[in-house]
Design a protein around this motif. Structure first.
Motif, short mmCIF file in Angstrom:
data_model
loop_
_atom_site.label_atom_id
_atom_site.label_comp_id
_atom_site.label_asym_id
_atom_site.label_seq_id
_atom_site.Cartn_x
_atom_site.Cartn_y
_atom_site.Cartn_z
N PHE A 135 -21.86 47.35 31.76
CA PHE A 135 -21.22 48.16 32.80
C PHE A 135 -22.30 48.69 33.74
CE2 PHE A 135 -19.22 48.67 28.65
CZ PHE A 135 -17.97 48.14 28.89
N VAL A 136 -21.85 49.22 34.87
CA VAL A 136 -22.75 49.89 35.81
C VAL A 136 -22.40 51.37 35.82
CG1 VAL A 136 -23.39 50.16 38.23
CG2 VAL A 136 -23.15 47.88 37.27
N ILE A 137 -23.42 52.20 35.77
CA ILE A 137 -23.21 53.64 35.82
C ILE A 137 -23.33 54.10 37.27
CG2 ILE A 137 -24.01 55.88 34.99
CD1 ILE A 137 -22.85 54.03 32.82
N GLY A 138 -22.27 54.70 37.78
CA GLY A 138 -22.27 55.16 39.16
C GLY A 138 -21.07 54.64 39.91
N THR A 139 -21.02 54.93 41.19
CA THR A 139 -19.84 54.61 41.97
C THR A 139 -19.77 53.14 42.38
OG1 THR A 139 -21.02 55.32 43.96
CG2 THR A 139 -19.62 56.95 42.86
N THR A 172 -11.38 43.59 25.38
CA THR A 172 -11.82 44.56 26.38
C THR A 172 -12.20 43.82 27.66
OG1 THR A 172 -12.65 46.12 24.73
CG2 THR A 172 -13.58 46.29 26.94
N THR A 173 -11.80 44.37 28.78
CA THR A 173 -11.98 43.68 30.08
C THR A 173 -13.43 43.25 30.28
OG1 THR A 173 -11.74 43.90 32.47
CG2 THR A 173 -12.36 45.88 31.27
N LYS A 174 -13.59 42.11 30.95
CA LYS A 174 -14.92 41.63 31.33
C LYS A 174 -15.16 41.87 32.83
CE LYS A 174 -14.20 37.71 29.03
NZ LYS A 174 -13.36 38.09 27.86
N GLU A 175 -14.30 42.63 33.46
CA GLU A 175 -14.54 43.03 34.86
C GLU A 175 -15.76 43.95 34.90
OE1 GLU A 175 -12.29 45.67 38.35
OE2 GLU A 175 -11.27 45.16 36.47
N LEU A 176 -16.56 43.84 35.95
CA LEU A 176 -17.73 44.71 36.09
C LEU A 176 -17.26 46.10 36.48
CD1 LEU A 176 -20.72 45.27 36.08
CD2 LEU A 176 -20.85 44.35 38.41
N LEU A 177 -17.19 46.99 35.51
CA LEU A 177 -16.71 48.35 35.74
C LEU A 177 -17.86 49.26 36.16
CD1 LEU A 177 -14.33 48.87 32.68
CD2 LEU A 177 -13.73 48.09 34.99
N ALA A 178 -17.58 50.15 37.12
CA ALA A 178 -18.51 51.22 37.49
C ALA A 178 -18.00 52.49 36.83
CB ALA A 178 -18.58 51.37 39.00
N LEU A 179 -18.78 53.06 35.93
CA LEU A 179 -18.34 54.19 35.12
C LEU A 179 -18.95 55.50 35.61
CD1 LEU A 179 -18.76 52.48 31.64
CD2 LEU A 179 -16.69 52.60 33.03
#
Length: 305
Positions: free
Chosen positions: A176-180, A298-305
């Motif tokens: 995942f990516v942390i941030g917006t 669990t989704t494999k979409e690149l989520l921004a958390l």
């Protein structure tokens, strides 16, 4: 079925071993029955264990069995696959709950411990292996052990975990990516690894050579310029152990069978920057049965958390 029978057999040997261990108890029983030879798995026996077996089998021939037992365990029956399916559901639940919490400022070690606690809370006997959490430059590394590094805005965060349910073990890995919003290099790297993982998953079918599954994922990464430093394999079997046959690697021999659970887990790690790992547990199925069965959802979409 074979795995469960072996577990019951060795549980009986362990109960009668008197502290000597099931291997020694089994050897002693064979000697008492007058057997002339005994097959042993030398790669699983320490020198001390081998000597203990030898001490209760005077005059008996000991022959190395190699990996014959592991080969018998490769194909699972539907009851075993059901245990793996539940293990995957537990793993998905634990990961999903973590993603709903605040991550910035927390350490890799703290997040790993929380994930393992959530696995147990949802019914796992425990983690299937040591949970890996890697943030920032530590992300994407296959064997990263969690540290006290704190999660920061802009980090890649790679998580790899699995549950042990009924003695059967699965695994999942997500990044995942942390941030917006992710940076352009993060999007590009993620898309390449996602394409490689999809190619590996789509290659799974009865009769397909194990090395061809590895090749399908590996050639996507190489075509994108990530041929250097790739891992030795794309995936492996799972079951009573988290790392079983078959091996999905360039030099692998043999072909896949139906009802074989495997992982597909390509990744790329860029030293000093971070990386991406996407890891699923699947069951090989024929096209008539719907193709590969994805256990970890669990989704494999690149989520921004």
């Amino acid at each position: 079925m074979f795995e469960r029978a072996m577990r019951r057999l060795f549980a009986g040997f362990a109960a009668e071993s008197g502290g000597r261990g099931p291997a020694v108890a089994a050897a002693a029983r064979a000697a008492a029955a007058g057997s002339g030879s005994l097959a042993v798995e030398e790669h699983h026996l320490s020198v001390a264990q081998y000597r203990a077996v030898r001490s209760v089998t005077p005059g008996m021939r000991l022959a190395d069995l190699g990996r014959a037992v592991e080969q018998q365990r490769v194909v699972k029956d539907e009851e075993e696959i059901s245990c793996l399916r539940i293990a995957a559901e537990i793993t998905d639940q634990a990961l999903g709950e973590l993603l709903e919490s605040i991550l910035v400022g927390r350490t890799e070690r703290h997040l790993a411990l929380e994930l393992e606690r959530r696995l147990v809370d949802h019914g796992a006997a425990g983690p299937a292996f040591s949970t890996s959490v890697g943030a920032g430059p530590n992300s994407g590394s296959p064997d990263h052990r969690p540290t006290d590094r704190r999660v920061e805005e802009g980090d890649f965060l790679s998580v790899r975990l699995g549950a042990d349910y009924g003695g059967y073990r699965c695994e999942i890995g997500r990044t995942f990516v942390i941030g917006t919003s992710p940076a352009s290099w993060q999007i590009e790297l993620y898309e390449v690894v996602f394409a490689a993982q999809r190619a590996g998953r789509e290659a799974l079918a009865p009769g397909v050579a194990c090395r061809d599954v590895d090749r399908a994922a590996r050639q996507v990464l190489r075509a994108a310029g990530h041929g250097e430093g790739l891992e030795a394999r794309t995936g492996h079997g799972v079951g009573l152990e988290i790392d079983e046959d078959p091996r999905l690697e360039p030099a692998a021999m043999g072909k896949l069978d139906a009802c074989v659970p495997v992982t597909v887990e390509p990744g790329v790690h860029l030293p000093g920057r971070g990386g991406v790992r996407i890891d699923d547990t699947l069951v090989v199925r024929s096209e008539a049965d719907g193709g590969p069965e994805l256990l970890t959802i669990t989704t494999k979409e690149l989520l921004a958390l």
